[in-house]
Enzyme design. Sequence first.
Site, PDB file in Angstrom:
ATOM      1  NE  ARG A   1      -2.847  -2.522   3.223  1.00 56.72           N
ATOM      2  CZ  ARG A   1      -3.222  -2.843   4.449  1.00 56.72           C
ATOM      3  NH1 ARG A   1      -3.010  -2.008   5.456  1.00 56.72           N
ATOM      4  NH2 ARG A   1      -3.796  -4.015   4.685  1.00 56.72           N
TER       5      ARG A   1
ATOM      6  CG  ASP B   1       3.013   6.230   2.567  1.00 57.71           C
ATOM      7  OD1 ASP B   1       2.499   5.186   2.990  1.00 57.71           O
ATOM      8  OD2 ASP B   1       4.148   6.613   2.897  1.00 57.71           O
TER       9      ASP B   1
ATOM     10  CE1 TYR C   1       7.577   1.977  -1.944  1.00 54.42           C
ATOM     11  CE2 TYR C   1       8.626   0.022  -1.023  1.00 54.42           C
ATOM     12  CZ  TYR C   1       7.486   0.740  -1.326  1.00 54.42           C
ATOM     13  OH  TYR C   1       6.255   0.218  -1.027  1.00 54.42           O
TER      14      TYR C   1
ATOM     15  NE  ARG D   1       6.482   9.828   3.449  1.00 55.50           N
ATOM     16  CZ  ARG D   1       5.235  10.138   3.820  1.00 55.50           C
ATOM     17  NH1 ARG D   1       4.253   9.253   3.691  1.00 55.50           N
ATOM     18  NH2 ARG D   1       4.967  11.333   4.311  1.00 55.50           N
TER      19      ARG D   1
END
Length: 252
Positions: free
Chosen positions: A57, A59, A117, A204
């Site tokens: 999922r 953000d 990522y 993050r």
Amino acid sequence: LLNEVTMRNIKLIVTYDGSRYQGWQRLPGVAHTLQGKLEGALSRILNEPVEVTGSGRTDAGAHAMGQCVSFHCQSLLPCSEILSQLWMHLPEDMGVLSCEEVPPRFHARLNATAKTYEYRVWNSPAPCVFQRKYCYRLPVPLELDQMREAAALLVGQHDFRSFCSNKKMKKSTVRTIYSLELTASGPDLRFVVRGDGFLYNMVRILVGTLLEVGMGRRKPEEIPGILEARNREAAGYTVPAHGLFLMEVEYP
């Protein structure tokens, strides 16, 4: 049993600009999600209710170059036709790169073995007009060598609870980071992290912590202590979602 036999399992590779969406996951009362948009298009194309499973999922505001999705359907529409129909039905900020039939037990989330990522930073006081929606602008000087030293200490299997925003997380917070690389081309700074899975906001927070090292607010040797603390307050800040891209999902 007959119903199970006739169900096909379809795998999609999806790319999207998450700027105007409230995240990947369809949730009650949340109108504008990527999962909801994709399910709506597939349900119309296949003329049956479709529920998709994403590899993870992303953000609200984050993007994907290679999100993997799987779903079951009874429709016999060829994959090539599903793909061309999706190109017509999806909005311009969502796209499907491939569509193929896979074995019945394939599951986009449960079968994933690694994800990559990328996080993009514009490290300059000068404006970044054309990439502003896809990178985090940080106008202060950074010590890249210190950041790389700190990044090396995050590679491997660790308990990453300090790097998770979900305080109610009951499941294991142990994850393995296979690589965490920083590349710089002028003001364009990119963090590329590959691991077996990621906690809520983990990438993050990792980037925010490394940027604090680069700004001199932390030292690389503090990283083991942050991991050992198992406390969100021990790690750095959470960088904005708009610089984050899900690049690739790997399967056995």
